[in-house]
Design an enzyme around this catalytic site. Structure first.
Site, PDB file in Angstrom:
ATOM      1  CE  LYS A  51      74.360  52.419  39.988  1.00  0.00           C
ATOM      2  NZ  LYS A  51      73.566  53.253  39.061  1.00  0.00           N
ATOM      3  NE  ARG A 150      72.605  59.138  34.332  1.00  0.00           N
ATOM      4  CZ  ARG A 150      72.472  58.405  35.437  1.00  0.00           C
ATOM      5  NH1 ARG A 150      73.025  58.802  36.567  1.00  0.00           N
ATOM      6  NH2 ARG A 150      71.782  57.278  35.419  1.00  0.00           N
ATOM      7  CE1 TYR A 272      95.051  67.524  63.313  1.00  0.00           C
ATOM      8  CE2 TYR A 272      93.397  65.804  62.926  1.00  0.00           C
ATOM      9  CZ  TYR A 272      94.731  66.201  63.033  1.00  0.00           C
ATOM     10  OH  TYR A 272      95.717  65.291  62.856  1.00  0.00           O
ATOM     11  CG  MET A 321      93.016  59.530  58.024  1.00  0.00           C
ATOM     12  SD  MET A 321      94.719  59.434  57.469  1.00  0.00           S
ATOM     13  CE  MET A 321      94.820  60.847  56.401  1.00  0.00           C
TER      14      MET A 321
HETATM   15  C1  LIG Z   1      72.240  53.162  39.490  1.00  0.00           C
HETATM   16  C2  LIG Z   1      71.144  52.884  38.523  1.00  0.00           C
HETATM   17  C3  LIG Z   1      70.017  52.158  38.922  1.00  0.00           C
HETATM   18  C4  LIG Z   1      69.751  51.817  40.359  1.00  0.00           C
HETATM   19  O1  LIG Z   1      69.299  52.972  41.001  1.00  0.00           O
HETATM   20  P1  LIG Z   1      68.803  52.985  42.525  1.00  0.00           P
HETATM   21  O2  LIG Z   1      68.267  54.333  42.717  1.00  0.00           O
HETATM   22  O3  LIG Z   1      70.001  52.694  43.350  1.00  0.00           O
HETATM   23  O4  LIG Z   1      67.780  51.906  42.649  1.00  0.00           O
HETATM   24  C5  LIG Z   1      69.090  51.805  37.960  1.00  0.00           C
HETATM   25  N1  LIG Z   1      69.262  52.159  36.666  1.00  0.00           N
HETATM   26  C6  LIG Z   1      70.302  52.888  36.249  1.00  0.00           C
HETATM   27  C7  LIG Z   1      70.402  53.264  34.827  1.00  0.00           C
HETATM   28  C8  LIG Z   1      71.274  53.284  37.161  1.00  0.00           C
HETATM   29  O5  LIG Z   1      72.312  54.032  36.751  1.00  0.00           O
END
Ligand SMILES: *Cc1c(COP(=O)(O)O)cnc(C)c1O
Length: 394
Positions: A51, A150, A272, A321
């Site tokens: 992802k 969640r 800055y 920046m």
């Molecule tokens: C992002 C995610 C993972 C991977 O998690 P890591 O800590 O990066 O290994 C696995 N399962 C779910 C549901 C996630 O949202």
């Protein structure tokens, strides 16, 4: 008018002369990390989480390498990420979409051969209706909420599904999964509680492989592996927990150009807000990297630094920046004269180190690294038969 020539790579080869900073992504290290995690998880399937564009490192480059290393199952968060990933892995590879089907997107899942993770009764109903329309069973994962509040079906939802015939009709359950909230703190009792809840909830759902652990969960031991694990961060070299040595290989190197050097004196200030003051003569250098590159501004707060070989270069004042100023007072002039760049992330400083000084986690540092860098990829070494060249490619 003739075209002006675009600046060519410098003799040192680390980046074209026109680039302020360069990110090198080591695909061989990512493949090696996958193999290490796969070996650690025994009979469980080791999936790969790609992802957020493979945590900012480029899913189009990373996913094929992971597949070559043995990954057959991939996870992304959003449908659009899945659609973009699909052409970069083989048709047989499974891609799960963690956020599941939003209304009206069902046909896109089947069209692109993506599997939704069903997180709520609404998503279950949506997928059931889609299967009924298609007149065939359609594959999906079921997520249960074991404590993080969640994503996922509640205990009440699972009871309803178990007691009401027909609610899962047409859903070919390929995986039952949950997610750990505290896996990076092994001593936390929430881990065992979530593990036991997964067992109890999954037992009431259709028979399918079970999955609980992401990167850190893998290191809680075999009790947490079930049938499939979902590492992301560990593939990209982040430490699974802060207390133990990191067994994974670093996967990125970030270098920044030295744009200017100057000598300042007692009473002079830097950056800055003029927040840093010299108490005596000081040699400093300005680097071509800043927060617009994703090099977090908060990185200057907690003792952030760059490295030139074995010389530590503390960051002075605020990160701008496009630039960052560092102290090069301890570096001999001859070394500086020969230097074109410094390491922001490299052999002496990990992503986790940068995160620590910025008051955040390695995940945020990695996924923030921006698109302005000149990027190169180090190809994986084909490690099956004869020794071969490890060549960097652009
Ligand atoms: C992002 C995610 C993972 C991977 O998690 P890591 O800590 O990066 O290994 C696995 N399962 C779910 C549901 C996630 O949202």
């Amino acid at each position: 008018m003739p075209d002006l020539p675009f600046p060519q790579p410098m003799a040192s080869g680390w980046a074209p002369a026109g680039a302020g900073a360069a990110l090198e992504i080591d695909l061989d290290a990512i493949a090696a990390n996958y193999r290490l995690l796969d070996a650690r998880t025994g009979a469980a399937t080791c999936a790969a989480v790609v992802k957020a564009d493979a945590y900012g490192l480029g899913a189009d480059r990373v996913a094929p390498v992971l597949e070559q290393a043995g990954a057959r199952v991939f996870f992304v968060a959003h449908l659009e990420e899945g659609i973009r990933l699909r052409p970069h892995v083989s048709p047989a590879a499974r891609i799960f979409v963690l956020h599941g089907p939003m209304p009206g997107t069902e046909a896109l899942f089947t069209h692109h051969a993506l599997l939704p993770v069903l997180n709520s009764m609404e998503q279950v109903a949506r997928w059931r209706a889609h299967a009924a329309q298609a007149h065939k069973a359609l594959p999906a994962a079921l997520q249960v909420d074991t404590g993080m509040s969640r994503f996922g079906l509640s205990e009440g939802d699972v009871a309803t599904l178990a007691q009401t015939p027909g609610l899962l009709d047409g859903i070919d359950t390929k995986l039952v999964m949950s997610h750990l909230a505290c896996a990076d703190t092994p001593e936390n009792p929430a881990n065992a509680m979530q593990r036991d809840r997964l067992r109890a909830m999954a037992a009431r759902l259709p028979a399918a492989p079970w999955a609980l652990s992401a990167s850190s969960g893998i290191f809680l031991g075999p009790d947490y592996h079930f049938n499939l694990v979902r590492p992301g961060a560990a593939l990209y070299g982040l430490a699974p927990n802060a207390q133990a040595p990191n067994p994974l290989r670093p996967t990125v190197r970030l270098r920044a150009r030295i744009v200017q050097r100057r000598a300042i004196g007692a009473g002079d200030s830097v950056g800055y807000g003029l927040t840093w003051h010299a108490t005596g003569p000081r040699r400093i250098a300005t680097l071509g990297i800043g927060y617009a590159d994703g090099f977090l501004r908060s990185g200057a707060n907690g003792g952030g630094c760059a490295w030139l070989g074995d010389y530590r270069l503390p960051i002075l004042g605020r990160i701008s920046m496009d630039s960052t100023t560092v102290d090069v007072n301890d570096v001999p002039e001859s070394v500086l004269d020969a230097a074109t760049h410094v390491d922001m992330i490299g052999p002496r400083r990990s992503v986790d180190d940068v995160a620590h000084d910025a008051g955040t986690i390695g995940y945020e540092v990695l996924t923030a690294l921006g698109s302005r860098f000149h990027r190169t990829y180090r190809q994986p070494v084909a490690c099956d038969a004869s020794p071969c060249q490890n060549k960097a490619s652009v």
